[in-house]
Design a protein around this motif. Structure first.
Motif, PDB file in Angstrom:
ATOM      1  N   MET A   1       0.993 -54.357  81.471  1.00 13.12           N
ATOM      2  CA  MET A   1       2.357 -54.166  81.928  1.00 13.12           C
ATOM      3  C   MET A   1       3.196 -55.364  81.463  1.00 13.12           C
ATOM      4  N   THR A   2       4.246 -55.089  80.743  1.00 13.97           N
ATOM      5  CA  THR A   2       5.140 -56.140  80.273  1.00 13.97           C
ATOM      6  C   THR A   2       5.939 -56.693  81.449  1.00 13.97           C
ATOM      7  N   GLY A   3       6.064 -57.994  81.493  1.00 19.34           N
ATOM      8  CA  GLY A   3       6.855 -58.621  82.536  1.00 19.34           C
ATOM      9  C   GLY A   3       8.333 -58.568  82.192  1.00 19.34           C
ATOM     10  N   ILE A   4       9.159 -58.546  83.221  1.00 21.61           N
ATOM     11  CA  ILE A   4      10.608 -58.609  83.044  1.00 21.61           C
ATOM     12  C   ILE A   4      11.137 -59.761  83.876  1.00 21.61           C
ATOM     13  N   VAL A   5      11.959 -60.603  83.228  1.00 24.59           N
ATOM     14  CA  VAL A   5      12.651 -61.672  83.925  1.00 24.59           C
ATOM     15  C   VAL A   5      14.141 -61.380  83.798  1.00 24.59           C
ATOM     16  N   LEU A   6      14.804 -61.266  84.918  1.00 31.02           N
ATOM     17  CA  LEU A   6      16.230 -60.971  84.987  1.00 31.02           C
ATOM     18  C   LEU A   6      16.965 -62.266  85.314  1.00 31.02           C
ATOM     19  N   VAL A   7      17.769 -62.750  84.355  1.00 29.97           N
ATOM     20  CA  VAL A   7      18.473 -64.024  84.495  1.00 29.97           C
ATOM     21  C   VAL A   7      19.966 -63.740  84.567  1.00 29.97           C
ATOM     22  N   THR A   8      20.571 -64.012  85.723  1.00 30.15           N
ATOM     23  CA  THR A   8      21.972 -63.657  85.933  1.00 30.15           C
ATOM     24  C   THR A   8      22.719 -64.743  86.696  1.00 30.15           C
ATOM     25  N   HIS A   9      24.027 -64.584  86.706  1.00 32.14           N
ATOM     26  CA  HIS A   9      24.829 -65.396  87.594  1.00 32.14           C
ATOM     27  C   HIS A   9      24.431 -65.059  89.031  1.00 32.14           C
ATOM     28  N   ASN A  10      24.601 -66.013  89.898  1.00 29.20           N
ATOM     29  CA  ASN A  10      24.163 -65.913  91.293  1.00 29.20           C
ATOM     30  C   ASN A  10      24.593 -64.605  91.957  1.00 29.20           C
ATOM     31  N   GLY A  11      23.625 -63.853  92.462  1.00 32.79           N
ATOM     32  CA  GLY A  11      23.885 -62.636  93.223  1.00 32.79           C
ATOM     33  C   GLY A  11      23.817 -61.350  92.435  1.00 32.79           C
ATOM     34  N   LEU A  12      24.126 -61.379  91.155  1.00 35.03           N
ATOM     35  CA  LEU A  12      24.161 -60.150  90.370  1.00 35.03           C
ATOM     36  C   LEU A  12      22.778 -59.537  90.196  1.00 35.03           C
ATOM     37  N   GLY A  13      21.799 -60.347  89.864  1.00 38.13           N
ATOM     38  CA  GLY A  13      20.440 -59.839  89.672  1.00 38.13           C
ATOM     39  C   GLY A  13      19.874 -59.217  90.930  1.00 38.13           C
ATOM     40  N   GLU A  14      20.137 -59.854  92.055  1.00 35.12           N
ATOM     41  CA  GLU A  14      19.658 -59.327  93.326  1.00 35.12           C
ATOM     42  C   GLU A  14      20.263 -57.958  93.606  1.00 35.12           C
ATOM     43  N   SER A  15      21.551 -57.810  93.324  1.00 36.15           N
ATOM     44  CA  SER A  15      22.226 -56.525  93.550  1.00 36.15           C
ATOM     45  C   SER A  15      21.686 -55.439  92.624  1.00 36.15           C
ATOM     46  N   LEU A  16      21.517 -55.763  91.344  1.00 32.01           N
ATOM     47  CA  LEU A  16      20.969 -54.783  90.403  1.00 32.01           C
ATOM     48  C   LEU A  16      19.565 -54.355  90.824  1.00 32.01           C
ATOM     49  N   SER A 101      11.050 -48.453  83.780  1.00 30.45           N
ATOM     50  CA  SER A 101      10.357 -47.165  83.646  1.00 30.45           C
ATOM     51  C   SER A 101       9.405 -47.132  82.464  1.00 30.45           C
ATOM     52  N   HIS A 102       9.378 -48.201  81.675  1.00 30.63           N
ATOM     53  CA  HIS A 102       8.526 -48.229  80.479  1.00 30.63           C
ATOM     54  C   HIS A 102       7.760 -49.541  80.356  1.00 30.63           C
ATOM     55  N   LEU A 103       7.272 -50.063  81.461  1.00 34.37           N
ATOM     56  CA  LEU A 103       6.590 -51.354  81.451  1.00 34.37           C
ATOM     57  C   LEU A 103       5.261 -51.344  80.711  1.00 34.37           C
ATOM     58  N   ASP A 104       4.788 -50.158  80.351  1.00 34.24           N
ATOM     59  CA  ASP A 104       3.551 -50.068  79.585  1.00 34.24           C
ATOM     60  C   ASP A 104       3.763 -50.402  78.112  1.00 34.24           C
ATOM     61  N   GLN A 105       5.010 -50.522  77.695  1.00 36.35           N
ATOM     62  CA  GLN A 105       5.343 -50.819  76.299  1.00 36.35           C
ATOM     63  C   GLN A 105       5.308 -52.328  76.045  1.00 36.35           C
ATOM     64  N   PRO A 106       4.974 -52.738  74.812  1.00 35.49           N
ATOM     65  CA  PRO A 106       5.038 -54.167  74.474  1.00 35.49           C
ATOM     66  C   PRO A 106       6.472 -54.685  74.575  1.00 35.49           C
ATOM     67  N   ALA A 107       6.629 -55.966  74.705  1.00 40.32           N
ATOM     68  CA  ALA A 107       7.932 -56.582  74.958  1.00 40.32           C
ATOM     69  C   ALA A 107       8.983 -56.194  73.921  1.00 40.32           C
ATOM     70  N   GLU A 108       8.649 -56.190  72.651  1.00 37.95           N
ATOM     71  CA  GLU A 108       9.636 -55.850  71.616  1.00 37.95           C
ATOM     72  C   GLU A 108      10.102 -54.403  71.738  1.00 37.95           C
TER      73      GLU A 108
END
Length: 125
Positions: A1-16, A101-108
């Motif tokens: 499972m490919t990891g995802i890191v969500l980097v946002t301005h304060n509060g936006l990532g949490e809301s998404l 929905s596609h975490l089984d795919q490689p990062a690229e």
């Protein structure tokens, strides 16, 4: 499972994340890094590098950021450079939903799908 890191301005990532979890009805396996106003860039970069290390697996890690050219994006580009990790900026809810929905795919490939999902979610009528 490919990891995802969500980097946002304060509060936006949490809301998404919260809205994506409501839509999908499950907890999402992603790591959030919120960059506060006036945050020390060195501290934020160290926090991001740690988040990438915790999130990466054999398929790698995808980094999503909110605004191209802004501090979260610039930090992501610095953190990704050494390992040649994909960074996709301009995150929106359709992009996030497509990605998780596609975490089984490689990062690229996941980066390509994230880009596709983000564009498909923009409709001008």
């Amino acid at each position: 499972m490919t990891g995802i890191v969500l980097v946002t301005h304060n509060g936006l990532g949490e809301s998404l994340r919260r809205q994506a979890e409501v839509i999908l009805g499950r907890t999402l396996p992603l790591t959030l890094v919120s960059v506060a106003d006036q945050a020390d860039p060195d501290y934020s970069l160290a926090e991001l590098i740690g988040a990438i290390a915790r999130s990466a697996d054999r398929n790698g890690v995808l980094i999503l950021t909110d605004l191209p050219g802004a501090t979260p994006h610039n930090l992501a580009m610095q953190a990704a450079a050494g390992d040649d990790l994909p960074v996709v900026s301009g995150v929106n809810l359709p992009m996030l939903l497509k990605s998780v929905s596609h975490l089984d795919q490689p990062a690229e490939e996941l980066a390509r799908l994230a880009d596709l999902g983000g564009h498909q979610g923009i409709i001008h009528q």
